[in-house]
Structure formats: structure tokens, C-alpha cells
Design an enzyme around this catalytic site. Structure first.
Site, PDB file in Angstrom:
ATOM      1  N   PHE A  61       0.846  -1.188   0.000  1.00 35.60           N
ATOM      2  CA  PHE A  61       0.000   0.000   0.000  1.00 35.60           C
ATOM      3  C   PHE A  61       0.886   1.245   0.000  1.00 35.60           C
ATOM      4  CE2 PHE A  61      -2.866  -3.241   1.473  1.00 35.60           C
ATOM      5  CZ  PHE A  61      -4.073  -2.892   0.888  1.00 35.60           C
ATOM      6  N   GLU A  62       0.789   2.018  -1.069  1.00 39.38           N
ATOM      7  CA  GLU A  62       1.625   3.208  -1.209  1.00 39.38           C
ATOM      8  C   GLU A  62       0.816   4.486  -1.042  1.00 39.38           C
ATOM      9  OE1 GLU A  62       3.959   2.780  -4.772  1.00 39.38           O
ATOM     10  OE2 GLU A  62       4.323   0.660  -4.362  1.00 39.38           O
ATOM     11  N   GLN A  63      -0.408   4.340  -0.574  1.00 35.45           N
ATOM     12  CA  GLN A  63      -1.227   5.482  -0.196  1.00 35.45           C
ATOM     13  C   GLN A  63      -2.207   5.017   0.873  1.00 35.45           C
ATOM     14  OE1 GLN A  63      -3.366   6.807  -3.657  1.00 35.45           O
ATOM     15  NE2 GLN A  63      -4.673   5.019  -3.739  1.00 35.45           N
TER      16      GLN A  63
END
Length: 288
Positions: free
Chosen positions: A169-171
């Protein structure tokens, strides 16, 4: 020089390397991401079917990476494995009735081939643009039913059973990813066959990671594939430069491990790198 806590992670979009037989305690394991064909945006050809990479004895872990996974038509997730299994690009790819969930039978066959070669295959969930609009309880059960030992009329990989999930998960996510991680671990423990499953994460290199640190400290994570690429100041390419004295902050991660900052004090940390200029931000690449 490698420490007992670290191993090498080579991020590669369409060329896999590997070693036969998986031992989580080995400090020279190699993991690769497969499925999004990112190398084809550079000078590399399209990714081959998954099975083409299973015979290479240098790879230990294959992470199936798809563009996004969310609640689509009928409440089922949407998958996208680029040129290998994506009905939006290839109308011959079957979709389960009343859903947008693709039936990737060939990938199921290849998953079992990889596992028979001693590799583990994980499903990587998330990415830079993923939007999860489901609650953790519903989604964790769905992942268990669709891809592991649960029960569902729809099985994207048929009877193939993946070896766990990877959280990338990059956000921020609408879903409680810590609860999701803990739910998955509970499902792992409930395996009717006592099959070994893994929970992994792919945090970005700035420590602490903005989106996944809470998972590392709030859930039992077996392995962390730390992204020392596409992350600016702490990329592998910045290490050792005189004007970047804090670059490549592996030592911050190692200190956190030594101080038992993670829920699993024995979590294995991997150093993530792009395998070529075409597999990520060209400025992040460093030669072997």
C-alpha cells in the site's frame, strides 16, 4: 555484507531469477514481482507466462502483482495481470458470470508448477493507485475463499492455492489494513491442512513508512520487501554520495529490527532493487 536480518530482493517485472527450495531463514533468498509487465515500457519484451520463470533456480519467492484489487461488479475484486490475464485487453480471457473477476486458469497451472519447484507464490495486494472500498472482515474472507483454502464457486486460479499475501500500500486505504493483516493470520492458523502461509509487506524506504509501519508494528509479518527504489532520497542509487549523507537508510531499518520495534521480532528484511532501468524509475537503478 549481509546481516542475519537481511536478504536480497530483486524487483523485476518480467525476468525472474531464483533458487530451488524455500527456507525463510536463508539470508540469500531472492524474491521477484511478476504480473504488471513494467519492463515492457523500456527496452524489455513483454513478460512471458508465469511458468516460464519457474525453472530458473535462482528465485525463491514470486509475488503476483496486479494493478488494483477492489470491489467490482457483484462484490468481487478486479484483477489485472497485463498481457497474461486481462479481459480489457484480450476478450478471450473468461470472466466469471455477473462479475469482473477474471478466470486465469493458465496462471493456476503455473502457480502449482512453481510450488512444485520449491518456490512460494504470494498475491501482492495494493500498489500506488489501489482503492480498497471493502471492510477488512469481508475482504479477508474473500481472499481466503478465492485464493486459499476457503470455499467459493469462483476460483481465479482454479484449485491452485497461493502461499500468502503481500501488502503493498503506497497510499492511505479506506480499509483497516492492520485488521486485514491480523484476520489473514487467523485464517492461516485455521488451515485444515496445517499448510504454511506467509504475510509480507512492501514498505517504501523512508522510515517509518507512512502507510505500512502500522502493519509492521500491529500484525505478525514474516517478511518485509523494503523498496529502496522509486523513493527519492533513500534509493539505492543515492548511497555513498557526499551530498546525501543519510541516503540509503537501511541502517534505520536495521536499528528498528535490532530494537525489536516490529510485532514479529524475527521478521526478515529484504533490500529491494530494480533489476533494470526499464523496470522502474531509471534513476533508481544501480548495477549488480
Amino acid at each position: 555484507m549481509k546481516t542475519p536480518a537481511s536478504t536480497l530482493l530483486l524487483f523485476l517485472a518480467n525476468i525472474a531469477l531464483g533458487v530451488l527450495g524455500f527456507d525463510i531463514n536463508c539470508n540469500s533468498n531472492v524474491a521477484v514481482y511478476y504480473g504488471q509487465n513494467s519492463g515492457a515500457s523500456g527496452s524489455l519484451p513483454y513478460q512471458k507466462p508465469l511458468g516460464a520463470y519457474c525453472d530458473d533456480d535462482n528465485v525463491d519467492i514470486i509475488l503476483l502483482s496486479f494493478l488494483y484489487i477492489l470491489k467490482g461488479t457483484g462484490g468481487y475484486p478486479v484483477l489485472n495481470f497485463a498481457n497474461i490475464c486481462d479481459y480489457t485487453k484480450n476478450s478471450s480471457v473468461p470472466v466469471f458470470p455477473g462479475t469482473e473477476l477474471m478466470h486465469c486458469s493458465d496462471m493456476g497451472t503455473d502457480i502449482k508448477k512453481c510450488q512444485n519447484r520449491g518456490k512460494i507464490v504470494l498475491l501482492s495486494i495494493g500498489g500506488a493507485t489501489a482503492q480498497l472500498n471493502s471492510d477488512a472482515t469481508t475482504f479477508s474472507k474473500q481472499v481466503w475463499d478465492l485464493f486459499m483454502e476457503g470455499s467459493s464457486p469462483y476460483r481465479p486460479f482454479d484449485d491452485a492455492i497461493i502461499d500468502g499475501v503481500d501488502l503493498d500500500f503506497e497510499q492511505s486505504s479506506q480499509m483497516d489494513i492492520v485488521q486485514f493483516a491480523n484476520n489473514m493470520n487467523q485464517y492461516y492458523k485455521s488451515s485444515p491442512t496445517s499448510r504454511k502461509y506467509y504475510l509480507t509487506t512492501a514498505p517504501q524506504c523512508p522510515y517509518p513508512d507512512a502507510n505500512l509501519h502500522k502493519v509492521l508494528t500491529g500484525a505478525y509479518v514474516d517478511m518485509a520487501f523494503i523498496q529502496f527504489y522509486n523513493s527519492g532520497w533513500c534509493d539505492n542509487s543515492k548511497y555513498g554520495l557526499p551530498h546525501w549523507p543519510q541516503a540509503q537508510n537501511y541502517y534505520m531499518w536495521e536499528a528498528a529490527w535490532q530494537n525489536k520495534s516490529f510485532a514479529n521480532p524475527s521478521m526478515k528484511m529484504y533490500v529491494g532493487a530494480t533489476a533494470g532501468e526499464g523496470a522502474g524509475n531509471p534513476s533508481s537503478y544501480v548495477s549488480p
